[in-house]
Design an enzyme around this catalytic site. Sequence first.
Site, PDB file in Angstrom:
ATOM      1  N   GLY A  10      17.107  -2.703  11.889  1.00  0.00           N
ATOM      2  CA  GLY A  10      15.790  -2.125  12.136  1.00  0.00           C
ATOM      3  C   GLY A  10      15.851  -1.549  13.537  1.00  0.00           C
ATOM      4  N   ASP A  34      19.664   1.147  10.761  1.00  0.00           N
ATOM      5  CA  ASP A  34      18.368   1.439  10.123  1.00  0.00           C
ATOM      6  C   ASP A  34      18.646   2.257   8.863  1.00  0.00           C
ATOM      7  OD1 ASP A  34      15.264   1.369  11.506  1.00  0.00           O
ATOM      8  OD2 ASP A  34      15.523   2.619   9.717  1.00  0.00           O
ATOM      9  N   ARG A  83       2.438  -4.039  10.753  1.00  0.00           N
ATOM     10  CA  ARG A  83       1.024  -4.086  10.382  1.00  0.00           C
ATOM     11  C   ARG A  83       0.280  -2.851  10.854  1.00  0.00           C
ATOM     12  NH1 ARG A  83      -2.683  -8.910  11.980  1.00  0.00           N
ATOM     13  NH2 ARG A  83      -1.273  -9.147  13.752  1.00  0.00           N
ATOM     14  N   ASN A  96       8.119  -6.320   2.582  1.00  0.00           N
ATOM     15  CA  ASN A  96       9.146  -6.851   3.477  1.00  0.00           C
ATOM     16  C   ASN A  96      10.074  -7.858   2.803  1.00  0.00           C
ATOM     17  OD1 ASN A  96       8.277  -5.130   5.398  1.00  0.00           O
ATOM     18  ND2 ASN A  96       7.234  -6.637   6.675  1.00  0.00           N
ATOM     19  N   THR A 120      10.660  -9.928  11.564  1.00  0.00           N
ATOM     20  CA  THR A 120       9.808  -9.258  10.573  1.00  0.00           C
ATOM     21  C   THR A 120       8.691 -10.175  10.069  1.00  0.00           C
ATOM     22  OG1 THR A 120      11.729  -7.962   9.886  1.00  0.00           O
ATOM     23  CG2 THR A 120       9.862  -8.028   8.358  1.00  0.00           C
ATOM     24  N   ARG A 152       1.937 -15.169  25.328  1.00  0.00           N
ATOM     25  CA  ARG A 152       0.559 -14.645  25.340  1.00  0.00           C
ATOM     26  C   ARG A 152      -0.393 -15.695  25.904  1.00  0.00           C
ATOM     27  NH1 ARG A 152       1.268 -11.658  19.475  1.00  0.00           N
ATOM     28  NH2 ARG A 152       1.875  -9.649  20.372  1.00  0.00           N
ATOM     29  N   HIS A 176       3.239 -18.427  12.538  1.00  0.00           N
ATOM     30  CA  HIS A 176       2.844 -17.252  13.323  1.00  0.00           C
ATOM     31  C   HIS A 176       1.750 -16.562  12.537  1.00  0.00           C
ATOM     32  CE1 HIS A 176       3.076 -13.913  16.008  1.00  0.00           C
ATOM     33  NE2 HIS A 176       3.476 -13.065  15.085  1.00  0.00           N
TER      34      HIS A 176
HETATM   35  O1  TXD Z   1       6.117 -12.268  16.625  1.00  0.00           O
HETATM   36  C1  TXD Z   1       6.579 -11.601  15.759  1.00  0.00           C
HETATM   37  N1  TXD Z   1       7.465 -12.122  14.925  1.00  0.00           N
HETATM   38  C2  TXD Z   1       6.206 -10.182  15.611  1.00  0.00           C
HETATM   39  C3  TXD Z   1       6.553  -9.524  14.387  1.00  0.00           C
HETATM   40  C4  TXD Z   1       5.532  -9.474  16.625  1.00  0.00           C
HETATM   41  C5  TXD Z   1       5.306  -8.135  16.491  1.00  0.00           C
HETATM   42  C6  TXD Z   1       5.704  -7.361  15.311  1.00  0.00           C
HETATM   43  N2  TXD Z   1       6.271  -8.148  14.283  1.00  0.00           N
HETATM   44  C7  TXD Z   1       6.872  -7.513  13.118  1.00  0.00           C
HETATM   45  O2  TXD Z   1       8.137  -6.964  13.485  1.00  0.00           O
HETATM   46  C8  TXD Z   1       6.156  -6.348  12.510  1.00  0.00           C
HETATM   47  O3  TXD Z   1       5.068  -6.778  11.728  1.00  0.00           O
HETATM   48  C9  TXD Z   1       7.266  -5.735  11.684  1.00  0.00           C
HETATM   49  O4  TXD Z   1       7.416  -6.447  10.468  1.00  0.00           O
HETATM   50  C10 TXD Z   1       8.516  -5.972  12.534  1.00  0.00           C
HETATM   51  C11 TXD Z   1       9.078  -4.727  13.219  1.00  0.00           C
HETATM   52  O5  TXD Z   1       8.106  -4.152  14.038  1.00  0.00           O
HETATM   53  P1  TXD Z   1       8.342  -2.686  14.684  1.00  0.00           P
HETATM   54  O6  TXD Z   1       7.150  -2.396  15.512  1.00  0.00           O
HETATM   55  O7  TXD Z   1       9.702  -2.602  15.283  1.00  0.00           O
HETATM   56  O8  TXD Z   1       8.293  -1.783  13.374  1.00  0.00           O
HETATM   57  P2  TXD Z   1       8.897  -0.295  13.156  1.00  0.00           P
HETATM   58  O9  TXD Z   1       8.849   0.475  14.403  1.00  0.00           O
HETATM   59  O10 TXD Z   1       8.197   0.241  11.941  1.00  0.00           O
HETATM   60  O11 TXD Z   1      10.411  -0.553  12.793  1.00  0.00           O
HETATM   61  C12 TXD Z   1      10.801  -1.087  11.580  1.00  0.00           C
HETATM   62  C13 TXD Z   1      12.051  -0.355  11.188  1.00  0.00           C
HETATM   63  C14 TXD Z   1      11.844   1.135  10.870  1.00  0.00           C
HETATM   64  O12 TXD Z   1      12.637   1.918  11.714  1.00  0.00           O
HETATM   65  C15 TXD Z   1      12.275   1.258   9.411  1.00  0.00           C
HETATM   66  O13 TXD Z   1      12.956   2.488   9.121  1.00  0.00           O
HETATM   67  C16 TXD Z   1      13.211   0.091   9.282  1.00  0.00           C
HETATM   68  O14 TXD Z   1      12.590  -0.963  10.017  1.00  0.00           O
HETATM   69  N3  TXD Z   1      13.456  -0.359   7.925  1.00  0.00           N
HETATM   70  C17 TXD Z   1      14.666  -0.813   7.542  1.00  0.00           C
HETATM   71  N4  TXD Z   1      15.813  -0.990   8.233  1.00  0.00           N
HETATM   72  C18 TXD Z   1      16.864  -1.480   7.563  1.00  0.00           C
HETATM   73  N5  TXD Z   1      16.819  -1.799   6.272  1.00  0.00           N
HETATM   74  C19 TXD Z   1      15.699  -1.631   5.531  1.00  0.00           C
HETATM   75  N6  TXD Z   1      15.655  -1.971   4.227  1.00  0.00           N
HETATM   76  C20 TXD Z   1      14.549  -1.122   6.181  1.00  0.00           C
HETATM   77  N7  TXD Z   1      13.290  -0.832   5.781  1.00  0.00           N
HETATM   78  C21 TXD Z   1      12.637  -0.366   6.860  1.00  0.00           C
END
Ligand code: TXD
Length: 319
Positions: A10, A34, A83, A96, A120, A152, A176
């Site tokens: 990711g 990605d 989200r 997810n 994630t 936080r 969480h």
């Molecule tokens: O405390 C915590 N755990 C969190 C969790 C705090 C903040 C955000 N949190 C979660 O992290 C959020 O709800 C998301 O589920 C993840 C990733 O957040 P981010 O802001 O980095 O999301 P993005 O910018 O959408 O990036 C996700 C990437 C994007 O580039 C997609 O193309 C890619 O994931 N993606 C994939 N990569 C590889 N393989 C697959 N199958 C895939 N599907 C989507």
Amino acid sequence: MARKKIALIGAGMIGGTLAHLAAMRELGDIVLFDIAEGMPQGKALDISQCGPVDGFDASLKGTNDYADIAGADVVIVTAGVPRKPGMSRDDLLGINLSVMKAVGAGIKANAPDAFVICITNPLDAMVWALREFSGLPHNKVVGMAGVLDSARFATFLAQEFKVSVRDVNAFVLGGHGDTMVPVTSYTTVSGIPVDDLVKMGRSTRERIDEIVTRTRGGGGEIVALLKTGSAYYAPATSAIAMAEAYLNDQKRILPCASYVEGKYGLDGLYVGVPTVIGAGGAEEVIEIALDDEAKGNLQVSVDAVKELLEACKAIDGDL
Ligand code: TXD
């Protein structure tokens, strides 16, 4: 000794920030994976061009091929959909879960010896599913949430007490989500329990309760402000602290979503608990004494996680 290898599955907002932080701290060489084509390659190139200015030695590679994560020492997973305003973490479950299936298979085939940190959402369910799909030992797969949630909590407490954030040691347990359990009895400012600071008149019970509520909704507060996507600077910084604890065998006690079997009366699920992170991965879950209120709150949180696991099992017959 060869450099360590950090694979980021990711390469979105958190993934890119992770790559930047890992490079600046010279944790090792970095692979950004990605499914989006070009984007991880572009970010890898951009960050690698910070190197000459900042003076770090780390090679960065962007890829769409799991073969490139081969032999990774640490894998940090942010793949999925973040989200959007009005969307709960649980809404993300179905999408997810299928992402975790693909990622778990990729790790199993290419980096089975790695320490895996899942970010994630919904976190406690996704880390469990990722462990199931990857087949790695439970001590090598953990979730990042507690370090962020306690950061936080600590930020808000430092503001309230007008002290350095460095002196605040905040403690958060549980899943969480809105049911997380900030525990004030274990939260201290330079060793002084928050409850004592309240008795000393430095804050009030009501203010601390407001801070606990704000901490629980800390992710949502940022989602509402950003309008597109969710927090990424502090989540990435938190996961890097966990990766460093593993790579440098620091034996830090960090709140992680760890597999708990036996302790806290739990029979095998991932939830946020204080965990010793060292070269063995999640080496030990620390069981602390909880008062009745914290126990009750933890139970609510555990029940919410269990409900999510049941929902995962209903969606995917392999679980
Ligand atoms: O405390 C915590 N755990 C969190 C969790 C705090 C903040 C955000 N949190 C979660 O992290 C959020 O709800 C998301 O589920 C993840 C990733 O957040 P981010 O802001 O980095 O999301 P993005 O910018 O959408 O990036 C996700 C990437 C994007 O580039 C997609 O193309 C890619 O994931 N993606 C994939 N990569 C590889 N393989 C697959 N199958 C895939 N599907 C989507």
